[in-house]
Design a protein around this motif. Structure first.
Motif, PDB file in Angstrom:
ATOM      1  N   SER A  10     -41.287  -8.839  -2.704  1.00 27.37           N
ATOM      2  CA  SER A  10     -40.863  -7.688  -1.605  1.00 27.37           C
ATOM      3  C   SER A  10     -41.206  -5.776  -2.139  1.00 27.37           C
ATOM      4  N   SER A  11     -41.109  -5.059  -1.625  1.00 28.43           N
ATOM      5  CA  SER A  11     -41.828  -3.770  -1.934  1.00 28.43           C
ATOM      6  C   SER A  11     -40.729  -2.988  -2.330  1.00 28.43           C
ATOM      7  N   GLY A  12     -39.349  -3.342  -2.909  1.00 27.21           N
ATOM      8  CA  GLY A  12     -38.171  -2.575  -3.056  1.00 27.21           C
ATOM      9  C   GLY A  12     -37.370  -2.396  -2.169  1.00 27.21           C
ATOM     10  N   LEU A  42     -32.033  -6.406   5.803  1.00 29.71           N
ATOM     11  CA  LEU A  42     -31.053  -7.746   6.365  1.00 29.71           C
ATOM     12  C   LEU A  42     -31.824  -7.527   7.965  1.00 29.71           C
ATOM     13  N   PHE A  43     -31.844  -6.124   8.808  1.00 28.31           N
ATOM     14  CA  PHE A  43     -32.351  -6.111   9.848  1.00 28.31           C
ATOM     15  C   PHE A  43     -33.916  -6.447  10.196  1.00 28.31           C
ATOM     16  N   ASN A  44     -34.299  -5.924   9.645  1.00 24.80           N
ATOM     17  CA  ASN A  44     -36.208  -5.543   9.725  1.00 24.80           C
ATOM     18  C   ASN A  44     -36.822  -6.820   8.950  1.00 24.80           C
ATOM     19  N   GLY A  45     -35.978  -7.472   8.053  1.00 27.99           N
ATOM     20  CA  GLY A  45     -36.046  -9.344   7.482  1.00 27.99           C
ATOM     21  C   GLY A  45     -35.932  -9.918   8.395  1.00 27.99           C
ATOM     22  N   ILE A 102     -43.118  -8.688  12.000  1.00 25.57           N
ATOM     23  CA  ILE A 102     -42.288  -7.692  11.773  1.00 25.57           C
ATOM     24  C   ILE A 102     -41.400  -8.294  10.881  1.00 25.57           C
ATOM     25  N   SER A 103     -40.937  -9.352  10.009  1.00 19.79           N
ATOM     26  CA  SER A 103     -40.743  -9.972   8.941  1.00 19.79           C
ATOM     27  C   SER A 103     -40.899 -10.086   7.896  1.00 19.79           C
ATOM     28  N   TYR A 104     -42.419 -10.259   8.148  1.00 17.78           N
ATOM     29  CA  TYR A 104     -42.808 -10.857   7.489  1.00 17.78           C
ATOM     30  C   TYR A 104     -43.618  -9.855   6.214  1.00 17.78           C
ATOM     31  N   LYS A 105     -43.738  -8.160   6.782  1.00 19.91           N
ATOM     32  CA  LYS A 105     -44.387  -7.174   6.229  1.00 19.91           C
ATOM     33  C   LYS A 105     -42.755  -6.901   5.479  1.00 19.91           C
ATOM     34  N   ASP A 153     -40.370 -10.962   0.727  1.00 17.95           N
ATOM     35  CA  ASP A 153     -41.374 -11.114   0.107  1.00 17.95           C
ATOM     36  C   ASP A 153     -41.577 -12.633   1.121  1.00 17.95           C
ATOM     37  N   SER A 154     -42.529 -13.547   0.512  1.00 20.20           N
ATOM     38  CA  SER A 154     -43.375 -14.760   0.988  1.00 20.20           C
ATOM     39  C   SER A 154     -42.460 -15.982   1.053  1.00 20.20           C
ATOM     40  N   LEU A 155     -42.172 -16.031  -0.531  1.00 20.49           N
ATOM     41  CA  LEU A 155     -40.739 -17.059  -0.514  1.00 20.49           C
ATOM     42  C   LEU A 155     -39.184 -16.849  -0.414  1.00 20.49           C
ATOM     43  N   THR A 156     -39.197 -16.039   0.391  1.00 17.06           N
ATOM     44  CA  THR A 156     -37.901 -15.738   1.081  1.00 17.06           C
ATOM     45  C   THR A 156     -37.971 -16.455   2.853  1.00 17.06           C
ATOM     46  N   PHE A 157     -39.141 -15.628   2.725  1.00 17.10           N
ATOM     47  CA  PHE A 157     -39.830 -15.747   4.344  1.00 17.10           C
ATOM     48  C   PHE A 157     -40.224 -17.431   4.961  1.00 17.10           C
TER      49      PHE A 157
END
Length: 328
Positions: free
Chosen positions: A167-169, A176-179, A106-109, A112-116
């Protein structure tokens, strides 16, 4: 004259245990580092992901049972095994890992990969915290510093790859809640599951091989249930479990299975925190193998992380926590 009974093997010395831990850690770092390249080379695009994962879990069970038969523990386990003991030692960690993987997806979607990658590395700290809360295993000040060095190294190793995907804007609430929240909860769960596995093996003396068997069975059952409505389930029913497989597909599958067994051995003998050091070190192995076999030079971030990884491992090993003696 009566013949003496065969004496039991003496317990291994500390030097023998250290050598065993080093060997397991080295093999895990090599396997974990080589796995992405092996999978990329030998698993075709047509292969259904669930089929390779399920087959890997079955292979883990078979390999673990072979190792148990080899070291003579299979008979004892057969006589003493109980469902309650299995659920306590392995069922709970397996369920936690399943939930963790769902949260990571869920979070990865939504990040962005760096923040993840940066937030995902906090699992090293949460593993140390959970290990303290569950096992009362303390860290020295120097070891805490080594953990932060390791996290910085892990972030550097993922920086180059992560910065290429943005991330796709999405809006801030969605991020916050899904990432952010899911990946942080997943990191806490990772630390908790790793500490529970360490507790089961070191305190309850649950065999690491047996835990591998039990967790693989629980994970496989959960995956089989999920195939009822998943796209992979439909693909398996339409094309068959081994659609797209060749003989070479078994190489990464068996490598991954042996890696799963090594994770259990490292967690049992060295602990979840040291396993974190091994996994981060494996990222350097991946970079080295990519350079050797694909001609892809390591990035500046990878080169900068090398001394950090080496320093963190050295500091962590050199300055263990010591109980202060009370003055009389």
């Amino acid at each position: 004259m009566a013949t003496a009974a065969n004496p039991k093997r003496p317990p291994p010395t500390s030097d023998q245990m250290n050598a065993k831990v080093f060997l397991y850690s080295l093999l895990l770092a090599l396997q974990y580092g080589a796995q992405p390249l092996i999978s990329k080379r030998f698993i075709r695009r047509e292969v259904i992901v669930t089929s390779s994962v399920l087959t890997c879990e079955v292979a883990k069970v078979i390999c673990a049972l072979i190792f148990m038969a080899r070291d003579g523990s299979l008979k004892k386990v057969y006589k003493e095994w109980t469902l309650i003991g299995a659920l306590t030692a392995s069922g709970l960690p397996a369920a936690i890992y399943a939930l963790q993987n769902s949260l990571l997806q869920i979070s990865y979607k939504n990040l962005d990969s760096l923040t993840f990658s940066m937030l995902n590395q906090t699992k090293i700290i949460f593993t140390a915290i959970c290990t303290y809360l569950i096992l009362r295993q303390k860290q020295s000040v120097q070891q805490v510093g080594a953990l932060f060095l390791l996290i910085i190294a892990a972030v550097l190793l993922s920086f180059g790859e992560g910065s290429s995907k943005r991330s796709s804007g999405g809006n801030s609430d969605q991020i916050l809640f899904n990432g952010i929240i899911p990946v942080l909860v997943a990191s806490v769960l990772s630390g908790l599951a790793s500490s529970l596995c360490q507790w089961a093996s070191q305190v309850k003396k649950h065999s690491s091989y047996l835990m591998t068997v039990e967790m693989s069975i629980v994970g496989s059952l959960c995956m089989l249930v999920s195939t009822a409505k998943s796209p992979d389930g439909e693909a398996i029913r339409k094309h068959g479990l081994f659609h797209g497989w060749t003989l070479l597909t078994w190489i990464p599958v068996m490598s991954n299975a042996l890696g799963g067994i090594l994770v259990g051995l490292v967690t049992t003998h060295a602990g979840g925190v040291r396993k974190g050091f091994v996994i981060v070190s494996a990222l350097l192995v991946t970079a080295l193998l990519q350079f050797i076999f694909e001609g892809k030079p390591p990035s500046l971030y990878c080169l900068a992380s090398l001394p950090l990884v080496v320093s963190s491992i050295s500091i962590y090993q050199k300055y263990p926590y010591r109980v202060k003696k009370k003055e009389s």
